[in-house]
Design a protein around this motif. Sequence first.
Motif, mmCIF file in Angstrom:
data_model
loop_
_atom_site.group_PDB
_atom_site.id
_atom_site.type_symbol
_atom_site.label_atom_id
_atom_site.label_comp_id
_atom_site.label_asym_id
_atom_site.label_seq_id
_atom_site.Cartn_x
_atom_site.Cartn_y
_atom_site.Cartn_z
ATOM 1 N N THR A 1 -43.630 0.677 -17.945
ATOM 2 C CA THR A 1 -42.010 0.966 -17.961
ATOM 3 C C THR A 1 -41.102 0.313 -16.791
ATOM 4 O O THR A 1 -39.186 -0.303 -17.590
ATOM 5 N N TYR B 1 -44.094 -1.677 -6.601
ATOM 6 C CA TYR B 1 -43.101 -1.610 -6.381
ATOM 7 C C TYR B 1 -41.921 -2.710 -5.958
ATOM 8 O O TYR B 1 -42.611 -3.760 -5.571
ATOM 9 N N PHE C 1 -40.135 0.671 -9.440
ATOM 10 C CA PHE C 1 -40.917 0.806 -10.042
ATOM 11 C C PHE C 1 -41.316 -0.104 -11.279
ATOM 12 O O PHE C 1 -40.429 -0.559 -11.679
ATOM 13 N N PHE D 1 -50.141 0.341 -8.466
ATOM 14 C CA PHE D 1 -49.043 0.108 -8.254
ATOM 15 C C PHE D 1 -48.005 -0.840 -7.613
ATOM 16 O O PHE D 1 -48.416 -1.074 -6.778
ATOM 17 N N PHE E 1 -36.025 1.568 -3.891
ATOM 18 C CA PHE E 1 -37.117 1.276 -4.506
ATOM 19 C C PHE E 1 -37.456 1.419 -6.092
ATOM 20 O O PHE E 1 -37.110 2.095 -6.506
ATOM 21 N N PHE F 1 -50.958 1.126 -16.684
ATOM 22 C CA PHE F 1 -51.093 2.478 -17.376
ATOM 23 C C PHE F 1 -49.716 2.629 -17.672
ATOM 24 O O PHE F 1 -49.633 3.960 -18.543
ATOM 25 N N ASP F 2 -48.611 2.239 -17.414
ATOM 26 C CA ASP F 2 -47.341 2.028 -17.202
ATOM 27 C C ASP F 2 -46.818 0.768 -17.252
ATOM 28 O O ASP F 2 -47.048 0.531 -15.745
#
Lengths: 110, 112
Positions: free
Chosen positions: B58, B35, B45, B33, B43, B55-56
Amino acid sequence: GIQVEQSPPDLILQEGANSTLRCNFSDSVNNLQWFHQNPWGQLINLFYIPSGTKQNGRLSATTVATERYSLLYISSSQTTDSGVYFCAVAENTGFQKLVFGTGTRLLVSP
Amino acid sequence: GEEVAQTPKHLVRGEGQKAKLYCAPIKGHSYVFWYQQVLKNEFKFLISFQNENVFDETGMPKERFSAKCLPNSPCSLEIQATKLEDSAVYFCASSQSQGGYTFGSGTRLTVV
């Protein structure tokens, strides 16, 4: 998306005092972590605690998942406890991103 | 190793220059991940990976930000044509199973 609220936003303690920090979240979670960001910016993992109670030295944490809150207890605070404490949660659907609260800024004075 | 290794620790770029940040996840962790921490208490994302697959994404600003996780290489986050508002600390985290996410020590990017 899930909302995370922390209280209080700021806390000033005398060395040796105890404190309780609170984290409320708006939906079911499968991950809840408490972090300490020290004055140098490092993010230190304190607890992984999606439910139940854990203790590590002077720190302990309790998460009541059914009521959607978690508490972090700091006992006999020391100046090195100063910094910002973050609660972060992930929604209950696999390896989702952590959503952070806005933190509690703690200052422990000698 | 048992830590998430981020390099460099500090990076200074002139406005319009490219910035590239690296993250070596903990061995065996398949989720990564990224950030962004702009203000001290916020924070944001950006993106996550499952192995080398996105995976993500967005949270990624699509125009100037890109990221990769290739086999046998550190993951990377690249910002093309940096802007002043990109100044922030960028954190990487990795995870394998239910046991929490481990964060690296961050890369502080300053755009001047």
